[in-house]
Design a protein around this motif. Structure first.
Motif, PDB file in Angstrom:
ATOM      1  N   SER A   1       0.828  -1.211   0.000  1.00  0.00           N
ATOM      2  CA  SER A   1       0.000   0.000   0.000  1.00  0.00           C
ATOM      3  C   SER A   1       0.860   1.258   0.000  1.00  0.00           C
ATOM      4  CB  SER A   1      -0.955   0.000   1.191  1.00  0.00           C
ATOM      5  OG  SER A   1      -0.233  -0.067   2.411  1.00  0.00           O
TER       6      SER A   1
ATOM      7  N   LYS B   1       1.227   3.930  -3.160  1.00  0.00           N
ATOM      8  CA  LYS B   1       0.992   5.360  -2.957  1.00  0.00           C
ATOM      9  C   LYS B   1       2.176   6.175  -3.478  1.00  0.00           C
ATOM     10  CE  LYS B   1      -0.427   8.659   0.555  1.00  0.00           C
ATOM     11  NZ  LYS B   1      -0.831   8.850   1.941  1.00  0.00           N
TER      12      LYS B   1
ATOM     13  N   ARG C   1      -2.598  -0.829  -5.701  1.00  0.00           N
ATOM     14  CA  ARG C   1      -1.937  -1.965  -5.046  1.00  0.00           C
ATOM     15  C   ARG C   1      -1.907  -3.164  -5.988  1.00  0.00           C
ATOM     16  NH1 ARG C   1      -4.992  -3.630  -0.332  1.00  0.00           N
ATOM     17  NH2 ARG C   1      -6.682  -2.731  -1.487  1.00  0.00           N
TER      18      ARG C   1
END
Length: 76
Positions: A35, A39, A45
């Motif tokens: 995750s 980002k 993901r």
């Protein structure tokens, strides 16, 4: 943090070499969450999981940022 499943680890180990597979090896070794990587790389993901397992290769536009993330994590 839950960590990586055995199936993801095995998929990474059995995948053909490539930037996404190398990224996966570093993420797994450092126990760095997908995750957070997603980002930082501005992708989903699922995209990161596909790279890790060798199901997909990263876009050329992501090569530099992936390489920087690998270098940063490898040096920690």
């Amino acid at each position: 943090m839950r960590g990586y499943s055995q199936s993801i680890i095995e998929a990474n180990q059995n995948a053909k070499e490539g930037l996404g597979v190398l990224l996966g090896a570093v993420l797994i070794a450092k126990k760095y969450p997908v995750s957070l990587a997603a980002k930082e790389l501005e992708v989903s993901r699922q995209t990161v999981y596909d790279w890790i397992s060798g199901k997909a290769i990263p876009f050329k536009s992501k090569t530099e940022v992936i390489a920087k993330l690998i270098d940063r994590l490898a040096s920690e």
